[in-house]
Motif scaffolding. Structure first.
Motif, mmCIF file in Angstrom:
data_model
loop_
_atom_site.group_PDB
_atom_site.id
_atom_site.type_symbol
_atom_site.label_atom_id
_atom_site.label_comp_id
_atom_site.label_asym_id
_atom_site.label_seq_id
_atom_site.Cartn_x
_atom_site.Cartn_y
_atom_site.Cartn_z
ATOM 1 N N GLY A 1 0.826 -1.216 0.000
ATOM 2 C CA GLY A 1 0.000 0.000 0.000
ATOM 3 C C GLY A 1 0.854 1.257 0.000
ATOM 4 N N PRO A 2 0.197 2.410 0.035
ATOM 5 C CA PRO A 2 0.931 3.682 0.026
ATOM 6 C C PRO A 2 1.681 3.917 1.349
ATOM 7 C CG PRO A 2 -1.432 3.994 -0.351
ATOM 8 C CD PRO A 2 -1.251 2.591 0.070
ATOM 9 N N ILE A 3 2.875 4.451 1.234
ATOM 10 C CA ILE A 3 3.674 4.747 2.435
ATOM 11 C C ILE A 3 3.987 6.237 2.481
ATOM 12 C CG2 ILE A 3 5.917 4.370 3.569
ATOM 13 C CD1 ILE A 3 5.877 1.552 2.573
ATOM 14 N N PHE A 4 3.826 6.794 3.669
ATOM 15 C CA PHE A 4 4.203 8.188 3.917
ATOM 16 C C PHE A 4 5.321 8.163 4.953
ATOM 17 C CE2 PHE A 4 -0.103 8.169 2.476
ATOM 18 C CZ PHE A 4 -0.286 9.336 1.757
ATOM 19 N N VAL A 5 6.437 8.788 4.649
ATOM 20 C CA VAL A 5 7.489 8.915 5.670
ATOM 21 C C VAL A 5 7.582 10.383 6.052
ATOM 22 C CG1 VAL A 5 8.802 6.880 4.947
ATOM 23 C CG2 VAL A 5 9.339 9.096 3.930
ATOM 24 N N GLN B 1 14.858 12.358 -4.121
ATOM 25 C CA GLN B 1 15.685 11.153 -4.263
ATOM 26 C C GLN B 1 15.070 9.990 -3.474
ATOM 27 O OE1 GLN B 1 19.701 11.779 -2.822
ATOM 28 N NE2 GLN B 1 20.100 9.576 -2.745
ATOM 29 N N PHE B 2 14.662 10.279 -2.239
ATOM 30 C CA PHE B 2 14.127 9.204 -1.398
ATOM 31 C C PHE B 2 12.780 8.710 -1.929
ATOM 32 C CE2 PHE B 2 12.337 7.105 2.305
ATOM 33 C CZ PHE B 2 13.416 6.314 2.684
ATOM 34 N N SER B 3 11.935 9.664 -2.307
ATOM 35 C CA SER B 3 10.605 9.304 -2.823
ATOM 36 C C SER B 3 10.701 8.407 -4.039
ATOM 37 C CB SER B 3 9.862 10.565 -3.265
ATOM 38 O OG SER B 3 9.134 11.079 -2.223
ATOM 39 N N GLN B 4 11.562 8.833 -4.959
ATOM 40 C CA GLN B 4 11.654 8.125 -6.229
ATOM 41 C C GLN B 4 12.254 6.734 -6.030
ATOM 42 O OE1 GLN B 4 13.739 10.668 -8.906
ATOM 43 N NE2 GLN B 4 12.033 10.622 -10.335
ATOM 44 N N HIS B 5 13.289 6.680 -5.227
ATOM 45 C CA HIS B 5 14.008 5.428 -5.053
ATOM 46 C C HIS B 5 13.150 4.383 -4.338
ATOM 47 C CE1 HIS B 5 17.397 2.806 -3.753
ATOM 48 N NE2 HIS B 5 17.778 3.094 -4.974
ATOM 49 N N HIS B 6 12.351 4.849 -3.357
ATOM 50 C CA HIS B 6 11.593 3.884 -2.544
ATOM 51 C C HIS B 6 10.092 3.918 -2.815
ATOM 52 C CE1 HIS B 6 15.146 2.717 -0.357
ATOM 53 N NE2 HIS B 6 15.459 3.991 -0.270
ATOM 54 N N CYS C 1 7.338 11.465 0.597
ATOM 55 C CA CYS C 1 8.300 11.905 1.606
ATOM 56 C C CYS C 1 7.913 13.298 2.098
ATOM 57 C CB CYS C 1 9.700 11.913 1.006
ATOM 58 S SG CYS C 1 10.947 12.431 2.188
ATOM 59 N N ILE C 2 7.693 13.416 3.387
ATOM 60 C CA ILE C 2 7.379 14.706 4.001
ATOM 61 C C ILE C 2 8.624 15.096 4.781
ATOM 62 C CG2 ILE C 2 5.850 15.883 5.635
ATOM 63 C CD1 ILE C 2 3.797 13.598 4.994
ATOM 64 N N ARG D 1 10.592 25.110 6.132
ATOM 65 C CA ARG D 1 9.749 24.931 4.941
ATOM 66 C C ARG D 1 9.701 23.435 4.650
ATOM 67 N NH1 ARG D 1 7.955 29.644 5.451
ATOM 68 N NH2 ARG D 1 8.763 31.367 4.223
ATOM 69 N N THR D 2 8.656 22.793 5.095
ATOM 70 C CA THR D 2 8.538 21.355 4.840
ATOM 71 C C THR D 2 8.327 21.118 3.342
ATOM 72 O OG1 THR D 2 7.755 20.871 7.040
ATOM 73 C CG2 THR D 2 7.053 19.354 5.295
ATOM 74 N N VAL D 3 9.064 20.136 2.820
ATOM 75 C CA VAL D 3 8.990 19.816 1.391
ATOM 76 C C VAL D 3 8.332 18.443 1.246
ATOM 77 C CG1 VAL D 3 10.439 19.132 -0.567
ATOM 78 C CG2 VAL D 3 10.998 21.192 0.735
ATOM 79 N N ILE D 4 7.397 18.326 0.313
ATOM 80 C CA ILE D 4 6.720 17.035 0.122
ATOM 81 C C ILE D 4 6.892 16.570 -1.321
ATOM 82 C CG2 ILE D 4 4.521 15.801 0.241
ATOM 83 C CD1 ILE D 4 3.633 17.929 2.294
ATOM 84 N N THR D 5 7.416 15.363 -1.447
ATOM 85 C CA THR D 5 7.592 14.797 -2.782
ATOM 86 C C THR D 5 6.848 13.466 -2.831
ATOM 87 O OG1 THR D 5 9.637 13.781 -2.029
ATOM 88 C CG2 THR D 5 9.845 15.854 -3.196
ATOM 89 N N SER D 6 6.388 13.115 -4.012
ATOM 90 C CA SER D 6 5.647 11.855 -4.119
ATOM 91 C C SER D 6 6.410 10.891 -5.001
ATOM 92 C CB SER D 6 4.254 12.125 -4.674
ATOM 93 O OG SER D 6 4.372 12.890 -5.841
#
Ligand SMILES: NC(=O)C1=CN([C@@H]2O[C@H](COP(=O)(O)OP(=O)(O)OC[C@H]3O[C@@H](n4cnc5c(N)ncnc54)[C@H](O)[C@@H]3O)[C@@H](O)[C@H]2O)[C@@H](O)CC1
Ligand SMILES: [K+]
Length: 498
Positions: free
Chosen positions: A363-367, A395-400, A404-405, A410-415
């Motif tokens: 399922g979807p994971i949010f870190v 990098q982390f989002s794409q690799h895994h 990634c929050i 300034r919090t950055v969120i990538t999917s």
């Protein structure tokens, strides 16, 4: 929604507007100069003696046009031109000819002192800055920063990277920056946000094509539309079931904050799974929560399976400690669950020891790492993460293949698909306080439980968390506010903006 752009995107939009749409470059420059002048005139500052500091790129071209407009308003203005004139752009050559025709005083030597001016306009570099600043430019920037004058930067404070907000060698400390067409990432990310001072946006006739923004922030008006709608005909199952796996022996705070925030965000049921020692305190503090407990040296896997099957969304990690119990729970969870899982704090620290655990989850994971946790996950140092927030999260989002929050001012969120990067602008330094991250996990779980679109779950949660923090700071002040105040102010925000 506010669109943010990189230097490369801005250059593409400029080129498109000039070459395809057909707006003349000099027209854009004139609009840029007029917009800067208008902003300057709206400040309550003396405009008697002004120096405009220009390079030979088009940012300098904007500055030369501003100097001419000031001269035409009978303001005492001096133009300082720094750098190598042979590198002048075609626009700069034209602007200089016009400025000369209007007898704008031009200096090409470095001033030792600029303190005689009321206002300095920084037009040394804009989005074209591509390397560390040294030599005459660095000397000029030091003189600007020591002047004591009001400093207005055109487009970017010179020396700040438009992409990362980092200082390239040395940077102008502006009181105000007029961002042309769009805010660049470097005006929002730190330390650029601090160097920019007050940022004003100027429409100069450049419009991005309306395709999806690569980088964006939310504004208060976005919240009503993004929050999940609540059905009138409902029971407590309607608004979802959150499982919070948190806390360690006699450490129950994280579980409390996360569970309470999930309830305050609107979820129907919250079940806490925590070491046995925390049962009494949690059932007293939060009687609304369901509680199941475990002995850390003997996890009952069938009980955990039962809870996993019950939940719509699971939070794991806050306050758990890096222990064999955390490792066992996380492993079972990632192998069994197919609903969204939010991994925070010690869940991330355990994960950092074996990232292959992530491969097992369907399922979807949010870190939700802070800088230290991100450094452990990427096996690097905090400095490297802080100077490349966006790239690190991507990098982390794409690799895994996770959302990634990356939590910072300034919090950055990538999917996982890295379609669009969210950069959060709500919140304040009062939120850098114990428990604040646990509250965020609870908000995120609470919204997911209520069925928010998973693509926007993380940005909406982070934005809401920041707004609640801003409300808490208004009431208690940034020094005194606590994580529990963020939870208490969720209701203001959710009622005010919906
Ligand atoms: N026609 C256009 O494209 C428009 C451009 N505009 C302005 O133009 C700016 C961008 O102009 P440019 O692309 O010419 O770039 P800049 O004016 O930002 O500077 C680029 C120049 O600086 C040099 N340079 C880069 N880093 C350096 C360093 N560390 N030390 C010394 N030299 C360095 C580059 O080689 C280049 O010559 C925008 O920020 C905006 O202010 C606006 O006027 C709108 C229209
Ligand atoms: K500038």
């Amino acid at each position: 929604m506010e669109r943010l752009v990189t230097a490369h995107e801005m250059q593409q939009f400029d080129a498109y507007t000039i070459n395809k749409v057909g707006l003349l470059s000099l027209v854009l420059m004139e609009r840029a100069a007029l917009a800067c002048l208008t902003q300057l005139e709206q400040q309550s500052i003396n405009l008697r003696h002004v120096a405009v500091c220009c390079g030979y790129g088009n940012n300098g071209g904007d500055g030369i046009a501003i100097a001419r407009l000031l001269k035409l308003r009978n303001i005492d203005v001096t133009l300082y031109l720094i750098g190598d004139p042979t590198r002048s752009t075609a626009e700069v050559v034209k602007q200089l000819n016009i400025a000369k025709a209007y007898h704008v005083p031009i200096m090409t030597t470095l001033p030792n002192d600029l303190s005689q001016y009321d206002v300095l306009i920084d037009a040394l570099f804009g989005v074209g800055l591509s390397r560390d600043i040294d030599g005459d430019f660095a000397a000029m920037i030091h003189t600007i920063n020591q002047s004591g004058a009001f400093v207005m930067s055109v487009d970017m404070p010179s020396g700040i990277s438009a992409d990362t907000g980092q200082i390239l060698g040395v940077a102008v400390k502006a009181d105000m920056t007029v961002a042309l067409a769009y805010k660049k990432l470097g005006l929002v990310l730190y330390p650029g946000a601090q160097y920019a001072g007050k940022v004003m946006l100027a429409d100069i006739g450049i419009y991005a094509n309306p395709s999806q923004a690569s980088y964006y922030s939310y504004l208060p008006c976005d919240l009503a539309e993004k929050l999940p709608k609540r059905a009138d005909y409902a029971n407590k199952g309607t608004f979802g079931k959150v499982l919070v796996i948190a806390g360690s022996n006699h450490m129950s705070g994280a579980a409390y904050f996360s569970a309470k925030a999930a309830y305050r965000t609107g979820s129907g049921l919250v079940h806490i799974y925590t070491p046995h020692a925390n049962r009494d305190i949690l059932s007293t503090q939060l009687p609304e929560a369901l509680i199941s407990t475990y002995q850390p040296d003997h996890i009952d896997t069938s009980k955990l399976s039962e809870l996993i099957q019950w939940a719509n969304v699971i939070v794991v990690g806050p306050g758990m400690g890096v222990s064999a119990a955390t490792q066992q729970i996380l492993t079972q969870l990632l192998a069994m669950a197919d609903q969204p899982i939010i991994i925070d704090a010690d869940g991330l620290n355990v994960l950092a020891q074996d990232l292959t655990l992530l491969d097992k989850h369907r399922g979807p994971i949010f870190v939700t790492p802070h800088l230290g946790e991100m450094a452990r996950l990427l096996n690097t140092n905090i400095k490297g993460i802080a100077s490349h927030l966006v790239a690190s999260a991507m990098q982390f989002s794409q690799h895994h293949q996770v959302t990634c929050i990356l939590k910072d001012t300034r919090t950055v969120i990538t999917s996982a698909d890295n379609c669009a990067v969210y950069i959060n602008q709500s919140g304040n330094n009062g939120m850098a306080t114990g428990g604040s991250g646990d509250v965020l996990t609870g908000i995120l779980a609470g919204l997911i439980a209520q069925g928010i679109d998973l693509d926007i779950a993380a940005p909406v949660s982070v934005y809401l968390h920041g707004l609640a923090g801003d409300h808490a700071a208004k009431k208690h002040g940034q020094y005194a506010m606590l994580a529990s105040d963020i939870i208490e102010h969720l209701s203001d925000v959710m009622t005010q903006y919906t």
